[in-house]
Motif scaffolding. Structure first.
Motif, PDB file in Angstrom:
ATOM      1  N   ALA A 151       0.776  -1.185  -0.526  1.00  0.00           N
ATOM      2  CA  ALA A 151      -0.290   0.114  -0.362  1.00  0.00           C
ATOM      3  C   ALA A 151       1.250   1.116   0.218  1.00  0.00           C
ATOM      4  N   THR A 152       1.833   1.213   0.889  1.00  0.00           N
ATOM      5  CA  THR A 152       2.333   2.131   0.769  1.00  0.00           C
ATOM      6  C   THR A 152       3.528   2.430  -0.333  1.00  0.00           C
ATOM      7  N   SER A 153       4.428   1.298  -0.670  1.00  0.00           N
ATOM      8  CA  SER A 153       4.305   1.418  -2.028  1.00  0.00           C
ATOM      9  C   SER A 153       4.124   1.974  -3.199  1.00  0.00           C
ATOM     10  N   ALA A 154       2.561   1.429  -3.287  1.00  0.00           N
ATOM     11  CA  ALA A 154       1.469   1.903  -4.362  1.00  0.00           C
ATOM     12  C   ALA A 154       2.043   3.166  -4.460  1.00  0.00           C
ATOM     13  N   ALA A 155       1.515   4.339  -3.413  1.00  0.00           N
ATOM     14  CA  ALA A 155       1.173   5.981  -2.775  1.00  0.00           C
ATOM     15  C   ALA A 155       2.544   6.113  -3.384  1.00  0.00           C
ATOM     16  N   GLY A 156       4.065   5.838  -3.329  1.00  0.00           N
ATOM     17  CA  GLY A 156       4.927   6.600  -3.774  1.00  0.00           C
ATOM     18  C   GLY A 156       6.136   6.458  -2.532  1.00  0.00           C
ATOM     19  N   TYR A 157       5.778   5.395  -1.264  1.00  0.00           N
ATOM     20  CA  TYR A 157       6.471   5.703  -0.791  1.00  0.00           C
ATOM     21  C   TYR A 157       6.945   4.536   0.026  1.00  0.00           C
ATOM     22  N   ASP A 158       8.243   4.151   0.280  1.00  0.00           N
ATOM     23  CA  ASP A 158       9.097   3.191  -0.054  1.00  0.00           C
ATOM     24  C   ASP A 158       9.943   3.218   1.187  1.00  0.00           C
ATOM     25  N   LEU A 159       8.786   1.797   2.049  1.00  0.00           N
ATOM     26  CA  LEU A 159       8.691   1.513   4.131  1.00  0.00           C
ATOM     27  C   LEU A 159       9.760   0.168   4.340  1.00  0.00           C
ATOM     28  N   GLY A 160      10.495   0.024   2.871  1.00  0.00           N
ATOM     29  CA  GLY A 160      10.595  -1.315   2.894  1.00  0.00           C
ATOM     30  C   GLY A 160      11.639  -1.753   4.262  1.00  0.00           C
ATOM     31  N   GLY A 161      12.475  -1.167   4.369  1.00  0.00           N
ATOM     32  CA  GLY A 161      12.880  -1.168   5.633  1.00  0.00           C
ATOM     33  C   GLY A 161      12.348  -1.046   6.963  1.00  0.00           C
ATOM     34  N   MET A 162      11.110  -1.027   6.835  1.00  0.00           N
ATOM     35  CA  MET A 162      10.005  -1.748   8.171  1.00  0.00           C
ATOM     36  C   MET A 162      10.089  -2.888   8.504  1.00  0.00           C
ATOM     37  N   ARG A 163      10.226  -3.850   7.231  1.00  0.00           N
ATOM     38  CA  ARG A 163       9.785  -4.765   7.662  1.00  0.00           C
ATOM     39  C   ARG A 163      10.056  -5.200   9.042  1.00  0.00           C
ATOM     40  N   PRO A 164      11.184  -5.679   8.780  1.00  0.00           N
ATOM     41  CA  PRO A 164      11.093  -6.075  10.962  1.00  0.00           C
ATOM     42  C   PRO A 164      10.825  -5.269  11.897  1.00  0.00           C
ATOM     43  N   THR A 165      10.113  -3.996  11.890  1.00  0.00           N
ATOM     44  CA  THR A 165       9.891  -3.708  13.057  1.00  0.00           C
ATOM     45  C   THR A 165       8.271  -4.084  12.789  1.00  0.00           C
ATOM     46  N   LEU A 166       7.586  -4.005  11.529  1.00  0.00           N
ATOM     47  CA  LEU A 166       6.336  -4.327  11.588  1.00  0.00           C
ATOM     48  C   LEU A 166       5.731  -5.574  11.525  1.00  0.00           C
ATOM     49  N   ASP A 167       6.757  -6.788  10.936  1.00  0.00           N
ATOM     50  CA  ASP A 167       7.233  -8.320  11.338  1.00  0.00           C
ATOM     51  C   ASP A 167       6.622  -8.571  12.973  1.00  0.00           C
ATOM     52  N   SER A 168       7.305  -7.555  13.842  1.00  0.00           N
ATOM     53  CA  SER A 168       7.607  -7.805  15.307  1.00  0.00           C
ATOM     54  C   SER A 168       6.445  -6.999  16.363  1.00  0.00           C
ATOM     55  N   LEU A 169       5.706  -6.191  15.562  1.00  0.00           N
ATOM     56  CA  LEU A 169       4.838  -5.706  15.729  1.00  0.00           C
ATOM     57  C   LEU A 169       3.577  -6.265  15.421  1.00  0.00           C
ATOM     58  N   LYS A 170       3.209  -7.308  14.552  1.00  0.00           N
ATOM     59  CA  LYS A 170       2.539  -8.359  14.442  1.00  0.00           C
ATOM     60  C   LYS A 170       1.981  -9.447  15.605  1.00  0.00           C
ATOM     61  N   LYS A 171       0.760  -9.767  15.751  1.00  0.00           N
ATOM     62  CA  LYS A 171       0.115 -10.288  16.743  1.00  0.00           C
ATOM     63  C   LYS A 171       0.258 -11.520  15.912  1.00  0.00           C
ATOM     64  N   SER A 172      -0.238 -12.707  16.359  1.00  0.00           N
ATOM     65  CA  SER A 172       0.388 -13.967  15.885  1.00  0.00           C
ATOM     66  C   SER A 172      -1.423 -14.486  15.986  1.00  0.00           C
TER      67      SER A 172
END
Length: 141
Positions: free
Chosen positions: A120-141
């Motif tokens: 979603a952010t990439s489609a809007a023109g924002y490359d937040l790929g460096g946030m992947r580890p943080t986003l993965d760590s916040l995901k509830k299982s």
């Protein structure tokens, strides 16, 4: 003005002018969130000036100033609560739209996959790929 939708209920933009609030209202938004601290901009664009213009056309206005030092999961949850409580889409702005995208991504991370957020952010023109580890760590299982 450069409106970039991240989802049906939320869009971001670089800095707006007070005169832009009418077009924001006409685009169907009900709330504006300012994520830009006043210290970064001239007085003509301070949050209180935009707030007065927004309220004059019937828009809600919320100020959640963000810097790299103040960005937190707590502020992301506050911003998400505003989005979730709004009956109409929410429009957020900062200098480029990046901080607004980051805070949205953090707020979505508990219940949305990192892939969906980053797409979603990439489609809007924002490359937040460096946030992947943080986003993965916040995901509830």
């Amino acid at each position: 003005m450069d409106i970039r939708r991240l989802c049906d209920s939320y869009a971001v933009s670089p800095q707006i002018n007070p005169e832009d609030v009418t077009a924001i209202k006409e685009a169907g938004f009900g709330t504006i969130i300012c994520n830009r601290p006043d210290m970064e901009i001239p007085p003509s664009h301070h949050a209180e000036v935009v707030k007065a213009a927004a309220e004059n056309v019937g828009l809600n206005f919320v100020k959640i100033p963000l810097t790299h030092q103040t960005m937190s999961v707590e502020l992301a949850k506050e911003q998400r609560a505003i989005i979730d409580a709004s009956d109409e889409p929410v429009f957020a702005y900062c200098a480029s739209g990046t901080r607004c995208s980051i805070v949205w991504a953090l707020g979505q991370a508990e219940d949305t996959s990192a892939d969906d957020i980053l797409n979603a952010t990439s489609a809007a023109g924002y490359d937040l790929g460096g946030m992947r580890p943080t986003l993965d760590s916040l995901k509830k299982s």
